[in-house]
Design an enzyme around this catalytic site. Structure first.
Site, PDB file in Angstrom:
ATOM      1  N   ARG A 179       5.995  10.244 -61.365  1.00 40.51           N
ATOM      2  CA  ARG A 179       4.994  10.871 -62.236  1.00 40.51           C
ATOM      3  C   ARG A 179       4.990  10.107 -63.554  1.00 40.51           C
ATOM      4  O   ARG A 179       5.955   9.390 -63.862  1.00 40.51           O
ATOM      5  CB  ARG A 179       5.308  12.345 -62.485  1.00 40.51           C
ATOM      6  N   LYS A 225       2.968  16.319 -58.141  1.00 42.53           N
ATOM      7  CA  LYS A 225       4.039  15.862 -57.247  1.00 42.53           C
ATOM      8  C   LYS A 225       3.485  15.582 -55.853  1.00 42.53           C
ATOM      9  O   LYS A 225       3.764  14.529 -55.265  1.00 42.53           O
ATOM     10  CB  LYS A 225       5.149  16.911 -57.183  1.00 42.53           C
ATOM     11  N   HIS A 268      17.921  18.592 -68.596  1.00 45.32           N
ATOM     12  CA  HIS A 268      16.835  19.478 -69.023  1.00 45.32           C
ATOM     13  C   HIS A 268      16.654  19.428 -70.536  1.00 45.32           C
ATOM     14  O   HIS A 268      15.541  19.290 -71.046  1.00 45.32           O
ATOM     15  CB  HIS A 268      17.143  20.917 -68.579  1.00 45.32           C
ATOM     16  N   GLY A 298      11.318  21.584 -64.684  1.00 45.55           N
ATOM     17  CA  GLY A 298      12.313  22.646 -64.703  1.00 45.55           C
ATOM     18  C   GLY A 298      11.783  24.044 -64.910  1.00 45.55           C
ATOM     19  O   GLY A 298      12.550  25.003 -64.921  1.00 45.55           O
ATOM     20  N   ARG A 305       9.728  22.629 -53.190  1.00 47.09           N
ATOM     21  CA  ARG A 305       9.594  22.411 -54.631  1.00 47.09           C
ATOM     22  C   ARG A 305       8.184  22.769 -55.100  1.00 47.09           C
ATOM     23  O   ARG A 305       7.223  22.681 -54.348  1.00 47.09           O
ATOM     24  CB  ARG A 305       9.854  20.937 -54.986  1.00 47.09           C
ATOM     25  N   MET A 322       9.622  25.810 -62.992  1.00 44.74           N
ATOM     26  CA  MET A 322       9.451  26.612 -61.783  1.00 44.74           C
ATOM     27  C   MET A 322      10.616  26.351 -60.834  1.00 44.74           C
ATOM     28  O   MET A 322      11.520  25.588 -61.136  1.00 44.74           O
ATOM     29  CB  MET A 322       8.093  26.306 -61.150  1.00 44.74           C
ATOM     30  N   TYR A 352     -17.888  13.449 -90.264  1.00 47.92           N
ATOM     31  CA  TYR A 352     -16.465  13.314 -90.573  1.00 47.92           C
ATOM     32  C   TYR A 352     -15.730  14.616 -90.268  1.00 47.92           C
ATOM     33  O   TYR A 352     -16.334  15.686 -90.139  1.00 47.92           O
ATOM     34  CB  TYR A 352     -16.251  12.915 -92.044  1.00 47.92           C
ATOM     35  N   CYS A 389     -14.083  21.046 -92.536  1.00 51.73           N
ATOM     36  CA  CYS A 389     -12.910  21.001 -93.407  1.00 51.73           C
ATOM     37  C   CYS A 389     -11.945  22.147 -93.173  1.00 51.73           C
ATOM     38  O   CYS A 389     -10.999  22.327 -93.934  1.00 51.73           O
ATOM     39  CB  CYS A 389     -13.347  20.976 -94.874  1.00 51.73           C
ATOM     40  N   SER A 430     -20.441  21.194 -95.240  1.00 53.36           N
ATOM     41  CA  SER A 430     -19.072  21.100 -94.733  1.00 53.36           C
ATOM     42  C   SER A 430     -18.761  22.427 -94.057  1.00 53.36           C
ATOM     43  O   SER A 430     -18.810  23.482 -94.709  1.00 53.36           O
ATOM     44  CB  SER A 430     -18.088  20.832 -95.870  1.00 53.36           C
ATOM     45  N   ARG A 487      -9.489  22.216-102.985  1.00 54.90           N
ATOM     46  CA  ARG A 487      -9.596  23.644-103.306  1.00 54.90           C
ATOM     47  C   ARG A 487      -9.176  23.825-104.769  1.00 54.90           C
ATOM     48  O   ARG A 487      -7.981  23.851-105.062  1.00 54.90           O
ATOM     49  CB  ARG A 487      -8.706  24.466-102.385  1.00 54.90           C
ATOM     50  N   THR A 533     -14.543  26.198 -91.081  1.00 58.21           N
ATOM     51  CA  THR A 533     -14.380  26.978 -89.844  1.00 58.21           C
ATOM     52  C   THR A 533     -13.255  28.009 -89.920  1.00 58.21           C
ATOM     53  O   THR A 533     -13.162  28.848 -89.029  1.00 58.21           O
ATOM     54  CB  THR A 533     -14.150  26.031 -88.651  1.00 58.21           C
TER      55      THR A 533
END
Length: 887
Positions: A352, A26, A468, A105, A96, A107, A863, A843, A776, A574, A779
């Protein structure tokens, strides 16, 4: 020496739009608008660095801040010709918040600061408009009392409602000056009773109280929730913007409003917004009064009574429309504007980048590229990949029967059905138990943010298209109908009247946020058709990205969906997920429970044709594309029989007694099955299982290749930590391939690789790379094994870790770059050292997370693979990652 305060105004500006990290969005944009000559009331910004100092030093301020604020105040006084605290010609201020990321909205704000008993009396004499002055004064006491002195907002509203009833009026604007003056006295008494302190009369005390409240609001519950939902770091802090007040509530030649330079719901290049005559800005965004459209077209299309701004104030509207064009050209993006008209003079209070739906974001990006405002690369980079999820949700089936109970405003597109919940807490609790919920409120406030996030849709009785509820719902991708005047809510009884129909808390309704309609019960929905701007942006993304995007799928339905979304193969099938069907679970259990190889082979002979059909269908859907099939990797406890009925069924199939079957199941039970007898360990102890799966894969591949493009099977050995494990499994796979190729007289290409999901595999990747043709990175398990945290249990405590900054985000959602990421890097480097042409992918669930995809680009994976509905997100995120790497 640090500078804590930056001024802006017609005479000079200390900042500009590039300084949003320091001045907040702002403050930076107010300075930018001032510098390009737009009508902006003068003011100054206290930087985000002060917020950081405030929290690091026990809620205190830097030594020179008060002096810098005093100097900046004098600049405002000079430009406006008014004096702060002067009884005859007082300068009033707005205070503000303004973080670098928009948090609408979340804060606190205080308007009309500087009014007290003396300045109000003097201002009433000077302006000759006591009604305006005491309307402003009562608003100030209410806002300051609520925000700074912690007096319940509702208590002020109760006094206002009582006064309107006593005066026999409906609207706030119908109250007389004398009535408003009486109300200010009632408000001051309320503050004294509730807080134990008199309402402050010293303007400087008011100012520093408001500044402290804005900084404190950075850590209020709704701001914390919003930051979590939008991944905004707490360390960023907020700036505070202090600005000369301009007044939209001085009479019928005054107004206030909110506008978007294009339609934020569908992206149409039409001026869009709302305004109120004789009001202040909070009236519009809070939904206290239902506002009117800006344009005549919007008023006519919406069937709205009353005049548009275009009709009410044509000269002001023409000026505002010019500002619209100028700002959009200047920023190269759709803007969200706030403005006030004081005595027919336009003032800009904010600009904004406007929040928008995913549909609108795509259309705006494509249109702006066509208009030459931005490049295709900028268009692709601008769209939040996660927002595409909004486009993948159901809409109402046009052929479904429905009875419209009432209509409101189409505040956020999409359709949703669910049980009525009348409070945010109720919505959150029900959603947590697995129920679909529609949050039904008179109007929402920032305190409802947790319930809005939990709900499938939002319905409000009051508020406009920029209320809002509307703004937050669009940002979250929730369907929303606002301003439905025929909705009446009785919280005490838990009843809701929608039109002529009485419903109660827990009843099911459906809302259509695209047309603003409310229906009784649940209505059938259909999946959206992705075309037009979506296809254009996806085409650009595919042109710019380097990494390929595959899907995680083991059912034909998931594979087809993924192909429709642009998946370029399967990165994870799987196989254990294929065995839970009723006709497969018994032979699967028979195989697991068998004591001898002959028993296992008997069960495997039943399973082989089933597996072959599964693989053939996937190969056909993914014609000519790679399909990575993970060998059986079941934690055995998931398949073991538990009930007496299940035990009896397995005992019958294996030809043993129920008691023997029970004893076998008990012996197979493991203390820690996730790290137990699973993955490649199954193939090594029971090689016939690996052989069956390999044969099924090759038989299916040969069969499909005979009538169309040859599939490219990639057989993945799971949970390997050593090269020897891969070699043993590879020998079994190669033997099965040789047998099938000899029997069929046909040969196809295939790869054998491994899933890197153990730290040892990553550390010893140069060894594993000698045996594996692809890695692969799994994770999900790599994160569990690296961090020693179960992802099934992490939710019980991970929020505390995030709150205390141990992990900035849940490491099961976005990859832990410093820890797990380093293991991935080691795996990549080791794999390429051993085999230059090794294929590398990911994957886990991280394959569909935009932040994790950016990390994958930095380590040059080939990939990513993700769930079908994340494929478009991954395609876009991969393009953005490639573009960011070029910059």
């Amino acid at each position: 020496m640090s500078k804590w305060v930056y001024s802006f105004g017609a005479d000079s500006c200390d900042g500009d739009a590039s300084m949003r990290n320091l001045l907040g969005g702002k403050g930076a944009n107010l300075a930018e608008m001032s510098s390009i000559g737009l009508p902006v009331p003068p003011g100054f910004t206290i930087t985000t660095e002060v917020c950081t100092y405030y929290y690091d030093h026990a809620n205190s301020y830097p030594e020179r801040l008060r002096d810098e604020v005093s100097t900046a105040l004098k600049n405002i006084e000079t430009e406006t010709g008014r004096l702060f605290g002067d009884a005859k010609n007082p300068l009033l201020l707005s205070v503000r918040s303004g973080a670098r990321a928009s948090m609408p909205g979340m804060m606190d704000t205080v308007l009309n600061l500087g009014l007290n008993d003396k300045t109000a009396a003097g201002m009433a004499t000077a302006t000759g408009d006591a009604r305006f002055v005491y309307d402003s004064y009562r608003r100030f006491i209410q806002m300051y009392g609520d925000v700074v002195m912690d007096v319940d907002h509702g208590l002020f509203e109760d006094l206002l409602d009582d006064l309107k009833m006593a005066e026999g009026v409906f609207q706030d604007t119908d109250l007389s000056a004398a009535a408003l003056q009486t109300l200010t006295e009632s408000y001051k008494q309320l503050v004294l009773e509730e807080s134990g302190e008199a309402f402050p009369q010293d303007p400087m005390e008011q100012l520093w109280g408001a500044v402290g409240a804005v900084f404190a609001s950075w850590m209020n519950n709704r701001a914390i929730t919003y930051r979590k939902l939008n991944d905004i770091p707490a360390a960023w802090g907020t700036a505070v913007n202090i600005q000369a007040m301009v007044f939209g509530n001085m009479g019928n030649d005054c107004a206030t409003g909110v506008a978007f330079t294009r339609n934020p719901s569908n992206g149409e290049n039409l001026f869009y917004g709302e305004f109120l005559v004789n009001a202040q800005g909070e009236d519009v965004v809070a939904g206290i009064r239902t506002p009117l459209p800006l344009t005549t077209r919007a008023r006519i299309d919406g069937g709205v009574d009353g005049k548009s701004l275009e009709e009410e104030m044509p000269e002001v509207f023409a000026q505002l429309d010019g500002v619209r064009t100028r700002l959009e050209n200047h920023y190269g993006d759709m803007q969200d504007l706030e403005f006030t008209v004081e005595k027919n003079k336009l003032y800009m209070l904010q600009t904004r980048a406007g929040k928008r739906t995913a549909e609108a974001a795509l259309k705006i990006a494509v249109d702006m590229a066509a208009e030459g405002l931005i490049s295709q690369e900028q268009a692709v980079a601008r769209i939040d990949p996660a927002s595409l999820d909004q486009l993948l949700h159901p809409t109402l089936d046009p052929n479904a029967e429905r009875v419209c109970l009432a209509r409101g405003l189409p505040a956020s597109p999409g359709a949703a059905s669910g049980k009525i919940a009348l409070t945010a807490d109720q919505a959150e609790a029900r959603a947590a138990s697995g129920e679909q919920v529609i949050l039904v409120r008179v109007e929402t406030s920032p305190e409802d943010i947790h319930g809005m996030h939990a709900a499938a849709g939002i319905l409000t009785a009051r508020g406009g298209m920029t209320s809002h509820a509307a703004v937050v719902a669009r940002g979250m991708g929730r369907a929303c109908v606002s301003g439905a005047g025929d909705v009446r809510i009785d919280l005490k009884s838990g009843s809701v009247h929608i039109g002529e129909t009485q419903l109660k808390d827990g009843d099911i309704i459906t809302i259509d946020g695209s047309v603003g309609e409310i229906y009784n019960g649940e209505i059938d929905k259909i999946q959206p058709q992705l075309s037009g701007s979506f296809e254009t942006v996806m085409g650009w993304a595919d042109k710019f990205r380097r990494m390929r995007v595959r899907t995680n799928a083991e059912t034909p339905a998931d594979a087809r969906t993924a192909r429709e979304f642009g998946a370029e193969g399967i990165g994870l099938c799987r196989t254990e997920h294929m065995f839970f069907d009723e006709d497969r679970i018994v032979p699967m259990r028979q195989m697991i429970m068998a004591v001898e190889e002959s028993g296992r082979k008997q069960a495997l002979d039943i399973l082989l044709p089933m597996q072959k059909r599964d693989f053939a269908e996937l190969f056909s859907i993914m014609a000519g594309l790679p399909v990575t099939i993970r060998l059986l990797d079941p934690p055995l406890h998931e398949f073991l029989p538990h009930s007496d009925e299940e035990l009896a069924e397995v005992a019958k199939a294996t030809g043993v007694s129920v008691e023997l079957a029970r004893q076998r199941a008990l012996r197979l039970k493991e203390s820690n099955p996730m790290l137990g007898h699973r993955g490649c360990r199954l193939a090594i102890t029971y090689p016939e299982i690996c052989a069956m799966q390999a044969r099924a894969i090759f038989e299916a591949a040969v069969e499909v290749a005979a009538s169309g493009p040859a599939p490219i099977p990639e057989i993945m050995v799971p949970l390997a930590g050593t090269a020897k494990e891969i070699e043993i499994c590879r020998d079994i796979i190669d033997s099965a391939a040789a047998e099938v190729f000899a029997e069929s007289g046909q040969k196809i290409d295939y790869l054998v690789g491994t899933m890197v999901e153990l730290p040892r595999a990553a550390i010893c990747a140069d060894q594993l790379g000698e045996a594996a043709e692809f890695f692969s990175f799994g994770t999900n398990d790599l994160t569990q094994t690296a961090l020693g945290i179960s992802r099934d249990d992490a939710a019980n405590f991970m929020h505390a870790y995030e709150e205390q900054g141990i992990y900035h985000t849940d490491p099961f959602v976005s990859i832990d770059v410093e820890g797990v990421g380093e293991l991935v890097k080691m795996g990549v480097e080791g794999g390429r050292k051993a085999r230059a042409d090794i294929k590398l992918g990911i994957c886990g669930e991280h394959g569909g997370d935009p932040k994790s995809i950016h990390f994958c680009e930095t380590v040059a994976l080939d990939y990513v693979s993700c769930s079908p509905f994340r494929v478009p997100i991954a395609r876009l995120a991969a393009a953005q990652a490639a573009l960011a790497k070029k910059d």
